[in-house]
Design an enzyme around this catalytic site. Structure first.
Site, PDB file in Angstrom:
ATOM      1  N   ARG A  89       0.830  -1.196   0.000  1.00  0.00           N
ATOM      2  CA  ARG A  89       0.000   0.000   0.000  1.00  0.00           C
ATOM      3  C   ARG A  89       0.871   1.255   0.000  1.00  0.00           C
ATOM      4  O   ARG A  89       0.545   2.252  -0.657  1.00  0.00           O
ATOM      5  CB  ARG A  89      -0.917  -0.016   1.235  1.00  0.00           C
ATOM      6  CG  ARG A  89      -1.832   1.194   1.364  1.00  0.00           C
ATOM      7  CD  ARG A  89      -2.717   1.063   2.607  1.00  0.00           C
ATOM      8  NE  ARG A  89      -3.555   2.236   2.791  1.00  0.00           N
ATOM      9  CZ  ARG A  89      -3.163   3.334   3.417  1.00  0.00           C
ATOM     10  NH1 ARG A  89      -1.924   3.425   3.885  1.00  0.00           N
ATOM     11  NH2 ARG A  89      -3.985   4.355   3.567  1.00  0.00           N
ATOM     12  N   ASP A 149     -19.038   8.539   3.407  1.00  0.00           N
ATOM     13  CA  ASP A 149     -19.270   7.719   4.597  1.00  0.00           C
ATOM     14  C   ASP A 149     -20.477   8.238   5.380  1.00  0.00           C
ATOM     15  O   ASP A 149     -21.286   7.463   5.892  1.00  0.00           O
ATOM     16  CB  ASP A 149     -18.030   7.746   5.500  1.00  0.00           C
ATOM     17  CG  ASP A 149     -16.769   7.438   4.734  1.00  0.00           C
ATOM     18  OD1 ASP A 149     -16.417   6.257   4.617  1.00  0.00           O
ATOM     19  OD2 ASP A 149     -16.147   8.392   4.240  1.00  0.00           O
ATOM     20  N   ARG A 152     -23.601   7.212   3.621  1.00  0.00           N
ATOM     21  CA  ARG A 152     -23.904   5.808   3.927  1.00  0.00           C
ATOM     22  C   ARG A 152     -24.481   5.668   5.326  1.00  0.00           C
ATOM     23  O   ARG A 152     -25.443   4.919   5.552  1.00  0.00           O
ATOM     24  CB  ARG A 152     -22.621   4.978   3.801  1.00  0.00           C
ATOM     25  CG  ARG A 152     -22.116   4.799   2.383  1.00  0.00           C
ATOM     26  CD  ARG A 152     -20.706   4.237   2.345  1.00  0.00           C
ATOM     27  NE  ARG A 152     -20.293   3.891   0.976  1.00  0.00           N
ATOM     28  CZ  ARG A 152     -19.035   3.760   0.584  1.00  0.00           C
ATOM     29  NH1 ARG A 152     -18.047   3.938   1.464  1.00  0.00           N
ATOM     30  NH2 ARG A 152     -18.748   3.439  -0.668  1.00  0.00           N
TER      31      ARG A 152
END
Length: 312
Positions: A89, A149, A152
């Protein structure tokens, strides 16, 4: 700021979901698509512009960075993809920083006064990088942050309480990622705190609401596992932010901004409620948090700082 012309860098799933949302909502007179794959950008522009008789006039073109001259807002959806299972990552993040160095250089040359809206992930670190790399003021570089977010979160809470998501007042703050923080201390419906109260016949159930937060945190993973990517909701998020800027709504949105001492945090970009208007970031509103939430925000900041410290 000329918000009639909007640029989108990156014509992948997210970039085109944003372009489609902007086009359908008539938020620009001109949309310019920029991508290293010139043929793809040209094809996407041609496909989209054929819908004008059904929506309204909006010129959709493709081009290079010089085509962004005069754009008031530029959405950055570009970024490197993982080169293979062995790439970490951190290695991927470093490659994305390198991509952003090039983008910043080009945008400072051709569109130095445009507001930049970063949607590429990890959005908090890349927003911080763009603020550092670009010569424009920080208030003109923001990230989509935890607005997705939060959307959601409100959607799932609305389903639980059987009310409209627009009647839910609740935030997810901090990192757009696993360390994000649900702010239960101020979450409410019709001014009535969710925590500890029965609302619309549903008793407060801490276990069930903890499950809601878990579903929010896992939402992207679940979507990606099933369709391979996320795009439609973030496209709507991008269009919503641009509408607030275009109309100077001064709306309070949880977007990625640089903190300057809020909660004892400085020189880190993460999401707090932010007043957004025609000049980009107008001010940051730091709500009163309980001890757990404050610790969560500070943990988010620490997580992001650790990642940034490992970059070259």
């Amino acid at each position: 700021m000329n918000t009639n012309k909007i640029g989108i860098i990156g014509t992948g799933f997210v970039g085109m979901a944003a372009a489609y949302s902007l086009f359908q909502q008539k938020l620009a007179n001109e949309i310019v698509l920029v991508d290293k794959n010139l043929d793809r950008a040209y094809g996407e522009a041609l496909d989209l512009m054929h819908g004008q008789p059904l929506v309204g006039r909006c010129e959709v073109t493709s081009g290079d960075f010089s085509s962004l001259k005069g754009a008031g807002i530029i959405v950055i959806c570009a970024g490197a993809s993982q080169s293979g299972p062995d790439e970490s990552r951190l290695q991927l993040l470093q490659r994305n920083i390198n991509v952003f160095e090039m983008i910043a250089r080009e945008l400072d040359q051709y569109a130095p006064e445009a507001m930049l809206l970063v949607a590429s992930n990890p959005v908090d670190i890349l927003t911080h990088a763009m603020q550092r790399l670009s010569h424009r003021p920080d208030n003109l570089v923001i990230g989509t942050g935890t607005l997705l977010d939060t959307s959601r979160f409100r959607t799932l809470l609305a389903s639980y309480y059987d009310v409209s998501p627009q009647s839910i007042h609740a935030y997810i703050l901090g990192e757009h990622g696993d360390s994000e923080v649900p702010v239960w201390s101020s979450a409410a419906i019709a001014g009535l705190a969710i925590r500890g109260n029965t609302i619309n016949g549903r008793e407060y159930d801490q276990e069930a609401l903890t499950g809601v937060v878990t579903r929010v945190r896992k939402a992207a993973y679940e979507i990606i596992a099933n369709k391979g990517y996320t795009n439609w909701a973030i496209g709507l998020v991008i269009a919503y932010i641009i509408r607030m800027v275009r109309n100077n709504q001064r709306s309070v949105l949880p977007v990625t901004v640089r903190l300057n001492g809020e909660y004892g945090i400085s020189d880190i970009c993460l999401s707090l409620p932010t007043v957004i208007g025609s000049e980009g970031v107008e001010s940051i509103i730091a709500p009163k948090l309980d001890e757990e939430e404050l610790a969560g925000i500070q943990h988010s900041a620490g997580t992001l700082k650790d990642s940034m410290n490992q970059l070259v």
